[in-house]
Design an enzyme around this catalytic site. Sequence first.
Site, PDB file in Angstrom:
ATOM      1  N   PRO A 129      66.907 -74.450  32.337  1.00  0.00           N
ATOM      2  CA  PRO A 129      68.236 -74.260  32.933  1.00  0.00           C
ATOM      3  C   PRO A 129      69.306 -75.209  32.411  1.00  0.00           C
ATOM      4  CG  PRO A 129      66.757 -75.335  34.479  1.00  0.00           C
ATOM      5  CD  PRO A 129      65.911 -74.881  33.334  1.00  0.00           C
ATOM      6  N   LYS A 130      68.903 -76.337  31.816  1.00  0.00           N
ATOM      7  CA  LYS A 130      69.904 -77.300  31.357  1.00  0.00           C
ATOM      8  C   LYS A 130      69.950 -77.425  29.836  1.00  0.00           C
ATOM      9  CE  LYS A 130      70.166 -79.745  35.699  1.00  0.00           C
ATOM     10  NZ  LYS A 130      70.152 -81.036  36.425  1.00  0.00           N
ATOM     11  N   ASN A 131      69.468 -76.379  29.178  1.00  0.00           N
ATOM     12  CA  ASN A 131      69.569 -76.310  27.717  1.00  0.00           C
ATOM     13  C   ASN A 131      70.845 -75.549  27.378  1.00  0.00           C
ATOM     14  OD1 ASN A 131      69.315 -75.910  24.978  1.00  0.00           O
ATOM     15  ND2 ASN A 131      67.600 -74.496  25.130  1.00  0.00           N
TER      16      ASN A 131
END
Length: 234
Positions: free
Chosen positions: A42-44
């Site tokens: 989700p935080k790429n």
Amino acid sequence: AGKLIYALDVVSYRRLCLANKENKLDLNEELEFLAEMCSEHPKNYQVWHHRKFLVQQLNDCSAELDFTKDCILEDSKNYHAWAFRQWVIRTFNLWDKELEVVEEFLEKDPRNNSAWNERYFVLSNAAHLLDVNKEIEFSIKYIRKSPNNLSPWCYLKGLVKNARFGDYPAIEAFCKEAAESYPICPHVHSLLVDIAEEKKDKDSAAAECDVLATKLDTIHAKYWNYRKSRVMCN
């Protein structure tokens, strides 16, 4: 493919293949793949950049607000999901219902600074939705629920950054009430410093700085002593 999503050249090549209409690749199928990748990573930022590309190619954002809402409910601090959501709203002019969604987030977590930022983003870009007096009431409602929550205080201050506190007397009236109701809340006294400084009321501003420096916000005592010296010199 999931393991390769971090390789920039591989992702770029994937986009080239998808953009080539001769390949006749299904972009909606790729969106489904991206949903899995967003869930796993989700935080790429590359996942979100790739999703932006797909939405642009399809010229269809019909699923994006619900999708990002689900992602944010999973992690309210997901910067990439918020940034993507803002891009969708701005690109497709979807301002009108966002305040309702933001209020849902704030009801769930009044300390969600990202949601406060989203509300400010919407009202900064959609002037037809902005009613400053209504927003002042909105801020005060959340301050009353949790006086030491810094977020609504910052939001309240931001509402008048291009105006004057004197134009909105409800703010000073509330701060005076709050100083009595929440005597150990540093945020109200911080705002009272700004209001007194605007009014050129040096004695009141200096007194508030003293309260903050010696009692309520001693960790920032040097800052408040500096503010006091600046007030007295002006």
